[in-house]
Write an enzyme that holds these catalytic residues in place. Structure first.
Site, PDB file in Angstrom:
ATOM      1  N   MET A   1     -11.224  -5.409   6.187  1.00  0.00           N
ATOM      2  CA  MET A   1     -10.376  -4.451   6.917  1.00  0.00           C
ATOM      3  C   MET A   1     -10.012  -5.072   8.265  1.00  0.00           C
ATOM      4  O   MET A   1     -10.892  -5.528   9.007  1.00  0.00           O
ATOM      5  CB  MET A   1     -11.115  -3.130   7.153  1.00  0.00           C
ATOM      6  CG  MET A   1     -11.359  -2.268   5.927  1.00  0.00           C
ATOM      7  SD  MET A   1      -9.899  -1.900   4.940  1.00  0.00           S
ATOM      8  CE  MET A   1      -8.859  -1.032   6.116  1.00  0.00           C
TER       9      MET A   1
ATOM     10  N   SER B   1       2.993  -0.001   6.129  1.00  0.00           N
ATOM     11  CA  SER B   1       4.201   0.260   6.940  1.00  0.00           C
ATOM     12  C   SER B   1       5.168  -0.920   6.944  1.00  0.00           C
ATOM     13  O   SER B   1       6.375  -0.709   6.998  1.00  0.00           O
ATOM     14  CB  SER B   1       3.848   0.639   8.373  1.00  0.00           C
ATOM     15  OG  SER B   1       2.487   0.648   8.607  1.00  0.00           O
TER      16      SER B   1
ATOM     17  N   ASP C   1      -4.706   3.790  -1.755  1.00  0.00           N
ATOM     18  CA  ASP C   1      -5.760   4.140  -0.795  1.00  0.00           C
ATOM     19  C   ASP C   1      -6.295   5.538  -1.068  1.00  0.00           C
ATOM     20  O   ASP C   1      -5.590   6.528  -0.901  1.00  0.00           O
ATOM     21  CB  ASP C   1      -5.195   4.070   0.628  1.00  0.00           C
ATOM     22  CG  ASP C   1      -4.993   2.641   1.076  1.00  0.00           C
ATOM     23  OD1 ASP C   1      -5.968   1.872   1.048  1.00  0.00           O
ATOM     24  OD2 ASP C   1      -3.858   2.291   1.433  1.00  0.00           O
TER      25      ASP C   1
ATOM     26  N   GLY D   1      -8.544   4.570   7.346  1.00  0.00           N
ATOM     27  CA  GLY D   1      -8.221   5.992   7.473  1.00  0.00           C
ATOM     28  C   GLY D   1      -6.741   6.281   7.605  1.00  0.00           C
ATOM     29  O   GLY D   1      -6.287   7.336   7.176  1.00  0.00           O
ATOM     30  N   PHE D   2      -6.002   5.355   8.189  1.00  0.00           N
ATOM     31  CA  PHE D   2      -4.588   5.637   8.450  1.00  0.00           C
ATOM     32  C   PHE D   2      -3.750   4.373   8.319  1.00  0.00           C
ATOM     33  O   PHE D   2      -4.235   3.273   8.613  1.00  0.00           O
ATOM     34  CB  PHE D   2      -4.402   6.204   9.863  1.00  0.00           C
ATOM     35  CG  PHE D   2      -5.220   7.440  10.103  1.00  0.00           C
ATOM     36  CD1 PHE D   2      -4.751   8.688   9.709  1.00  0.00           C
ATOM     37  CD2 PHE D   2      -6.477   7.349  10.677  1.00  0.00           C
ATOM     38  CE1 PHE D   2      -5.532   9.823   9.901  1.00  0.00           C
ATOM     39  CE2 PHE D   2      -7.264   8.470  10.871  1.00  0.00           C
ATOM     40  CZ  PHE D   2      -6.785   9.718  10.483  1.00  0.00           C
ATOM     41  N   GLY D   3      -2.496   4.568   7.928  1.00  0.00           N
ATOM     42  CA  GLY D   3      -1.547   3.465   7.963  1.00  0.00           C
ATOM     43  C   GLY D   3      -0.982   3.331   9.370  1.00  0.00           C
ATOM     44  O   GLY D   3      -1.190   4.196  10.223  1.00  0.00           O
ATOM     45  N   GLY D   4      -0.304   2.238   9.607  1.00  0.00           N
ATOM     46  CA  GLY D   4       0.436   2.074  10.851  1.00  0.00           C
ATOM     47  C   GLY D   4      -0.390   1.766  12.082  1.00  0.00           C
ATOM     48  O   GLY D   4       0.090   1.910  13.199  1.00  0.00           O
TER      49      GLY D   4
ATOM     50  N   ASP E   1      -6.437  -6.114   5.005  1.00  0.00           N
ATOM     51  CA  ASP E   1      -5.815  -4.797   4.899  1.00  0.00           C
ATOM     52  C   ASP E   1      -5.796  -4.131   6.277  1.00  0.00           C
ATOM     53  O   ASP E   1      -6.860  -3.881   6.857  1.00  0.00           O
ATOM     54  CB  ASP E   1      -6.631  -3.947   3.905  1.00  0.00           C
ATOM     55  CG  ASP E   1      -6.033  -2.574   3.656  1.00  0.00           C
ATOM     56  OD1 ASP E   1      -4.946  -2.271   4.176  1.00  0.00           O
ATOM     57  OD2 ASP E   1      -6.681  -1.794   2.923  1.00  0.00           O
ATOM     58  N   GLY E   2      -4.574  -3.860   6.760  1.00  0.00           N
ATOM     59  CA  GLY E   2      -4.427  -3.117   8.010  1.00  0.00           C
ATOM     60  C   GLY E   2      -3.665  -3.889   9.063  1.00  0.00           C
ATOM     61  O   GLY E   2      -4.081  -4.985   9.460  1.00  0.00           O
ATOM     62  N   GLY E   3      -2.510  -3.354   9.472  1.00  0.00           N
ATOM     63  CA  GLY E   3      -1.733  -3.966  10.537  1.00  0.00           C
ATOM     64  C   GLY E   3      -1.090  -5.293  10.144  1.00  0.00           C
ATOM     65  O   GLY E   3      -0.774  -6.103  11.015  1.00  0.00           O
TER      66      GLY E   3
ATOM     67  N   MET F   1      -8.915   8.440  -0.070  1.00  0.00           N
ATOM     68  CA  MET F   1      -9.725   8.886   1.074  1.00  0.00           C
ATOM     69  C   MET F   1     -10.218  10.314   0.825  1.00  0.00           C
ATOM     70  O   MET F   1      -9.478  11.135   0.278  1.00  0.00           O
ATOM     71  CB  MET F   1      -8.882   8.867   2.351  1.00  0.00           C
ATOM     72  CG  MET F   1      -8.213   7.531   2.619  1.00  0.00           C
ATOM     73  SD  MET F   1      -7.377   7.512   4.214  1.00  0.00           S
ATOM     74  CE  MET F   1      -6.505   5.934   4.101  1.00  0.00           C
TER      75      MET F   1
ATOM     76  N   SER G   1       0.854  -1.187   0.000  1.00  0.00           N
ATOM     77  CA  SER G   1       0.000   0.000   0.000  1.00  0.00           C
ATOM     78  C   SER G   1       0.891   1.239   0.000  1.00  0.00           C
ATOM     79  O   SER G   1       1.654   1.473   0.942  1.00  0.00           O
ATOM     80  CB  SER G   1      -0.884   0.007   1.253  1.00  0.00           C
ATOM     81  OG  SER G   1      -1.324   1.327   1.501  1.00  0.00           O
TER      82      SER G   1
ATOM     83  N   HIS H   1      -1.441  -1.293  -4.169  1.00  0.00           N
ATOM     84  CA  HIS H   1      -2.691  -0.897  -3.500  1.00  0.00           C
ATOM     85  C   HIS H   1      -2.675   0.618  -3.283  1.00  0.00           C
ATOM     86  O   HIS H   1      -1.753   1.165  -2.677  1.00  0.00           O
ATOM     87  CB  HIS H   1      -2.755  -1.650  -2.173  1.00  0.00           C
ATOM     88  CG  HIS H   1      -4.012  -1.485  -1.393  1.00  0.00           C
ATOM     89  ND1 HIS H   1      -5.131  -2.275  -1.582  1.00  0.00           N
ATOM     90  CD2 HIS H   1      -4.329  -0.627  -0.390  1.00  0.00           C
ATOM     91  CE1 HIS H   1      -6.075  -1.917  -0.724  1.00  0.00           C
ATOM     92  NE2 HIS H   1      -5.622  -0.909   0.007  1.00  0.00           N
TER      93      HIS H   1
ATOM     94  N   MET I   1     -12.122   4.738  -0.209  1.00  0.00           N
ATOM     95  CA  MET I   1     -12.701   5.052   1.102  1.00  0.00           C
ATOM     96  C   MET I   1     -13.336   6.427   0.984  1.00  0.00           C
ATOM     97  O   MET I   1     -12.855   7.421   1.536  1.00  0.00           O
ATOM     98  CB  MET I   1     -11.602   5.020   2.177  1.00  0.00           C
ATOM     99  CG  MET I   1     -11.159   3.601   2.525  1.00  0.00           C
ATOM    100  SD  MET I   1      -9.554   3.537   3.335  1.00  0.00           S
ATOM    101  CE  MET I   1      -8.486   3.560   1.896  1.00  0.00           C
TER     102      MET I   1
ATOM    103  N   HIS J   1      -8.493   1.334  -3.652  1.00  0.00           N
ATOM    104  CA  HIS J   1      -9.352   1.111  -2.483  1.00  0.00           C
ATOM    105  C   HIS J   1     -10.052   2.427  -2.183  1.00  0.00           C
ATOM    106  O   HIS J   1      -9.431   3.370  -1.683  1.00  0.00           O
ATOM    107  CB  HIS J   1      -8.460   0.634  -1.320  1.00  0.00           C
ATOM    108  CG  HIS J   1      -9.187   0.445  -0.025  1.00  0.00           C
ATOM    109  ND1 HIS J   1      -8.522   0.184   1.152  1.00  0.00           N
ATOM    110  CD2 HIS J   1     -10.508   0.464   0.284  1.00  0.00           C
ATOM    111  CE1 HIS J   1      -9.411   0.064   2.133  1.00  0.00           C
ATOM    112  NE2 HIS J   1     -10.610   0.236   1.636  1.00  0.00           N
TER     113      HIS J   1
HETATM  114  C1  DX5 Z   1      -6.013   1.972   5.827  1.00  0.00           C
HETATM  115  C2  DX5 Z   1      -5.655   1.573   4.427  1.00  0.00           C
HETATM  116  C3  DX5 Z   1      -4.543   0.596   4.362  1.00  0.00           C
HETATM  117  C4  DX5 Z   1      -3.240   1.104   4.956  1.00  0.00           C
HETATM  118  C5  DX5 Z   1      -2.605  -0.062   5.618  1.00  0.00           C
HETATM  119  O1  DX5 Z   1      -7.194   2.702   5.823  1.00  0.00           O
HETATM  120  O2  DX5 Z   1      -6.751   0.998   3.763  1.00  0.00           O
HETATM  121  O3  DX5 Z   1      -4.350   0.102   3.036  1.00  0.00           O
HETATM  122  O4  DX5 Z   1      -2.351   1.609   4.018  1.00  0.00           O
HETATM  123  O5  DX5 Z   1      -1.472   0.369   6.284  1.00  0.00           O
HETATM  124  P1  DX5 Z   1      -0.678  -0.570   7.304  1.00  0.00           P
HETATM  125  O6  DX5 Z   1      -0.239  -1.797   6.520  1.00  0.00           O
HETATM  126  O7  DX5 Z   1       0.445   0.283   7.744  1.00  0.00           O
HETATM  127  O8  DX5 Z   1      -1.634  -0.930   8.395  1.00  0.00           O
HETATM  128 ZN    ZN Z   2      -6.339  -0.004   1.791  1.00  0.00          ZN
END
Ligand code: DX5
Ligand code: ZN
Length: 220
Positions: free
Chosen positions: A138, A199, A36, A143-146, A176-178, A38, A9, A34, A69, A67
């Protein structure tokens, strides 16, 4: 051995050298990129639009997975398709007429994906599952990475795996996520076959290639 695909991503990439980072990910064996999107309404953050997809299209041969959002995703499907997206993923919670939205994506000749937020039940997919190519669960709130992986999502991934196996086994199940070297094997064990990771790919001190190798080994 289960074949698992990796979808870096770019939300966590260095935007000042985005093309270079996408090339690095491709060379390191990424299966798709990927993206994202938003809008500051569906999620509390603003990121990229069709112009970014258009700029990346000549940079990589990999499929570009968008993706969405955003509220009212139907308004932007054509623009992302024209910009060069290959997969268009819409949230169940954001598409009021989900069946129509999925048909729209298919008319554009793109792969249609549906996304479930952590609080949304797999039941919401039941009627539309035969029409889709991808399902994305999800594993954080969007909304956010990391952010940290939500462990209770593993049960949902298992339920989605069962539904897909019964209804349409060639649907790709993504998470997707973490996702990192610790959570990737759990997600794969539960039935995921595509891992989105931001991340864990772009924020690693030893670089993108080493990070992707680590993820792939963990997921194998
Ligand atoms: C979050 C995004 C993800 C995000 C994942 O809303 O949809 O694609 O980039 O980031 P990590 O892998 O850092 O959780
Ligand atoms: Zn995503």
């Amino acid at each position: 051995m289960t074949a698992v695909k990796l979808a870096p991503s770019i939300l966590s990439a260095d935007f000042a050298r985005l093309g270079e980072q996408v090339r690095e990910a491709e060379q390191a064996g990424a299966d798709r990129i990927h993206v994202d999107v938003m809008d500051g309404h569906f999620v509390p953050n603003i990121t990229m639009g069709p112009l970014v997809v258009q700029a990346l299209r000549p940079v990589t041969r990999l499929p570009l997975e968008v993706h969405l959002m955003i509220e009212e995703p139907d308004r932007f499907l054509d623009a992302f398709a024209e910009a060069g997206a290959d997969n268009l993923l819409v949230h169940v919670e954001g598409a009021v007429n989900l069946h129509r939205t999925v048909q729209h994506v298919k008319h554009l000749g793109k792969k249609a994906g549906v996304v479930l937020n952590p609080a949304t039940s797999p039941v919401m997919l039941a009627e539309v599952l035969p029409d889709v190519d991808l399902v994305l669960a999800m594993t954080v709130n969007p909304g956010f990475g990391g952010q940290a992986f939500i462990p209770s999502m593993l049960g949902k991934v298992r339920r989605l795996r069962q539904m897909i196996d019964q209804v349409k086994p060639d649907v790709e199940l993504e998470v997707d996520g973490g996702i990192d070297h610790a959570t990737a094997p759990q997600a794969v064990q539960a039935g995921a076959r595509v891992l989105v990771a931001g991340s864990a790919v772009f924020h690693q001190p030893d670089g993108v290639a080493a990070a992707m190798r680590r993820l792939r080994e963990a997921a194998a």
